[in-house]
Design a protein around this motif. Structure first.
Motif, PDB file in Angstrom:
ATOM      1  N   LEU A  14       0.824  -1.205   0.000  1.00  0.00           N
ATOM      2  CA  LEU A  14       0.000   0.000   0.000  1.00  0.00           C
ATOM      3  C   LEU A  14       0.861   1.259   0.000  1.00  0.00           C
ATOM      4  N   HIS A  15       1.940   1.232   0.778  1.00  0.00           N
ATOM      5  CA  HIS A  15       2.845   2.387   0.794  1.00  0.00           C
ATOM      6  C   HIS A  15       3.505   2.558  -0.571  1.00  0.00           C
ATOM      7  N   CYS A  16       3.948   1.473  -1.144  1.00  0.00           N
ATOM      8  CA  CYS A  16       4.567   1.519  -2.466  1.00  0.00           C
ATOM      9  C   CYS A  16       3.557   2.018  -3.505  1.00  0.00           C
ATOM     10  N   PHE A  17       2.321   1.533  -3.423  1.00  0.00           N
ATOM     11  CA  PHE A  17       1.269   1.974  -4.337  1.00  0.00           C
ATOM     12  C   PHE A  17       1.026   3.477  -4.233  1.00  0.00           C
ATOM     13  N   LEU A  18       0.983   4.004  -2.997  1.00  0.00           N
ATOM     14  CA  LEU A  18       0.716   5.436  -2.809  1.00  0.00           C
ATOM     15  C   LEU A  18       1.807   6.289  -3.460  1.00  0.00           C
ATOM     16  N   ILE A  19       3.061   5.887  -3.292  1.00  0.00           N
ATOM     17  CA  ILE A  19       4.164   6.644  -3.897  1.00  0.00           C
ATOM     18  C   ILE A  19       4.082   6.552  -5.425  1.00  0.00           C
ATOM     19  N   ALA A  20       3.824   5.375  -5.943  1.00  0.00           N
ATOM     20  CA  ALA A  20       3.744   5.192  -7.399  1.00  0.00           C
ATOM     21  C   ALA A  20       2.556   5.962  -7.977  1.00  0.00           C
ATOM     22  N   ALA A  21       1.432   5.955  -7.259  1.00  0.00           N
ATOM     23  CA  ALA A  21       0.245   6.674  -7.732  1.00  0.00           C
ATOM     24  C   ALA A  21       0.451   8.178  -7.672  1.00  0.00           C
ATOM     25  N   ASP A  22       1.220   8.630  -6.701  1.00  0.00           N
ATOM     26  CA  ASP A  22       1.495  10.062  -6.599  1.00  0.00           C
ATOM     27  C   ASP A  22       2.447  10.506  -7.701  1.00  0.00           C
ATOM     28  N   LYS A  73      -6.244   5.146  -3.788  1.00  0.00           N
ATOM     29  CA  LYS A  73      -5.285   6.212  -3.523  1.00  0.00           C
ATOM     30  C   LYS A  73      -5.851   7.235  -2.544  1.00  0.00           C
ATOM     31  N   ALA A  74      -7.111   7.640  -2.737  1.00  0.00           N
ATOM     32  CA  ALA A  74      -7.725   8.630  -1.857  1.00  0.00           C
ATOM     33  C   ALA A  74      -7.785   8.129  -0.414  1.00  0.00           C
ATOM     34  N   VAL A  75      -8.159   6.862  -0.242  1.00  0.00           N
ATOM     35  CA  VAL A  75      -8.276   6.294   1.102  1.00  0.00           C
ATOM     36  C   VAL A  75      -6.905   6.129   1.759  1.00  0.00           C
ATOM     37  N   VAL A  76      -5.951   5.599   1.000  1.00  0.00           N
ATOM     38  CA  VAL A  76      -4.620   5.344   1.555  1.00  0.00           C
ATOM     39  C   VAL A  76      -3.910   6.655   1.899  1.00  0.00           C
ATOM     40  N   ALA A  77      -4.022   7.679   1.020  1.00  0.00           N
ATOM     41  CA  ALA A  77      -3.379   8.968   1.289  1.00  0.00           C
ATOM     42  C   ALA A  77      -3.912   9.568   2.579  1.00  0.00           C
ATOM     43  N   GLN A  78      -5.231   9.527   2.772  1.00  0.00           N
ATOM     44  CA  GLN A  78      -5.837  10.074   3.979  1.00  0.00           C
ATOM     45  C   GLN A  78      -5.331   9.343   5.220  1.00  0.00           C
ATOM     46  N   ASN A  79      -5.371   8.017   5.183  1.00  0.00           N
ATOM     47  CA  ASN A  79      -5.044   7.238   6.374  1.00  0.00           C
ATOM     48  C   ASN A  79      -3.548   7.192   6.665  1.00  0.00           C
ATOM     49  N   PHE A  80      -2.717   7.130   5.615  1.00  0.00           N
ATOM     50  CA  PHE A  80      -1.277   7.177   5.851  1.00  0.00           C
ATOM     51  C   PHE A  80      -0.869   8.539   6.401  1.00  0.00           C
ATOM     52  N   GLY A  81      -1.541   9.604   5.911  1.00  0.00           N
ATOM     53  CA  GLY A  81      -1.265  10.936   6.455  1.00  0.00           C
ATOM     54  C   GLY A  81      -1.622  11.019   7.927  1.00  0.00           C
TER      55      GLY A  81
END
Length: 303
Positions: A14-22, A73-81
């Motif tokens: 999930l962390h890798c996905f968030l960076i790649a999606a960003d 991406k929207a969910v992971v960005a919010q929760n990782f933040g």
């Protein structure tokens, strides 16, 4: 989309996905994560297999997010933040540790830096990290405690506290004012070279400040102009005799006192924007942010 058991592999994916999606690039994600491109691709593929959905549309030299990818991406960005901020707050509830602040470049250089030693001396256990930019911070994905914005004070989902208002007036070198007979002759501005800050605030047009001043005073502006990406560069150009710049009070106070710049015609206008301290809604109780705000207000009171 139903997430399977949150194993270490899934969380890492999930962390890798968030960076790649960003970044919309496996190559740039690999550079940020200090991995190989194939390792990033492998993590994303394993995550897609675990979720049972495709997250990216892979095209030659291009990535696109699927609808499922956009949702994730929207969910992971919010929760990782949220997690990142909570972890940092757990470690630095006291007035100590890292304190990350974003500030507009010229405000940082001309107003904040000359006073910053007072704050650091008062809170020596804080490690102050200043980053300058005119665009807005993404508090969900970027690790900033707070930011200073020059704007209207309304930012969706964020808390803002007003610091001070701003006024602005044209300024130039004494020699330039004399050469163009500008003293008390605003109509002669039409013969001058205008110096623009092309990014005076987030999403501003390159001549917004001059246009606002001219419309307020009923003055026609000349066609000749130069633009700069920072206000301090436009002011330095004015000091060197290149033309006439729009000076904010907080930026030109010292140059006016020193005589390096002059106000050829006293036609100051109140800016429609002000300075604000902005942070996440859940960060308003942070001792570090409270201390920074109180210190800023005390410095402004003496300005």
């Amino acid at each position: 989309m139903q997430l399977p058991k949150l194993t270490g592999s899934v969380l890492s994916g999930l962390h890798c996905f968030l960076i790649a999606a960003d970044q919309m690039s496996f190559t740039r994600a690999a550079e940020i994560l200090c991995l190989t491109q194939s390792a990033v691709s492998h993590k994303i593929k394993n995550l897609e297999d675990s979720l049972g959905v495709q997250l990216f549309i892979r095209q030659p030299r291009k990535l696109l997010l699927t609808e499922e990818g956009k949702r994730l991406k929207a969910v992971v960005a919010q929760n990782f933040g949220d997690i990142a901020h909570e972890l940092r707050d757990l470690k630095t509830l006291e007035l100590s540790g890292d304190f990350n602040v974003s500030v507009p470049p010229t405000f940082a250089q001309t107003w904040l830096l000359p006073r910053l030693k007072h704050f650091i001396d008062k809170y020596p256990a804080l490690r102050f990290h200043l980053r300058t930019r005119n665009d807005l911070v993404d508090f969900q994905t970027e690790s900033f405690d707070c930011a200073i914005y020059f704007g209207h004070g309304k930012y969706a989902g964020l808390h803002s506290e007003k610091l001070m208002d701003e006024s602005m007036v044209p300024v130039c070198s004494p020699q330039y004012a004399q050469e163009y007979y500008l003293h008390n002759n605003p109509d002669l501005l039409i013969n001058c070279m205008l110096l623009h800050d092309a990014a005076p605030w987030a999403r501003a047009g390159r001549n917004d400040e001059w246009q606002y001043w001219a419309q307020t005073n009923g003055i026609q502006l000349p066609e000749n102009s130069c633009t700069f990406d920072r206000a301090d560069l436009a002011l330095q150009a004015a000091e060197n005799g290149l033309g006439i710049a729009m000076g904010r009070h907080s930026f030109v106070d010292q140059q006016l006192k020193d005589g390096r710049l002059v106000v050829p015609f006293d036609m100051a206008v109140q800016s429609p924007l002000s300075y604000y301290v902005v942070c996440r809604q859940d960060a308003t109780i942070s001792p570090r942010i409270k201390a920074f705000q109180e210190w800023l207000h005390s410095e402004i009171a003496e300005f």
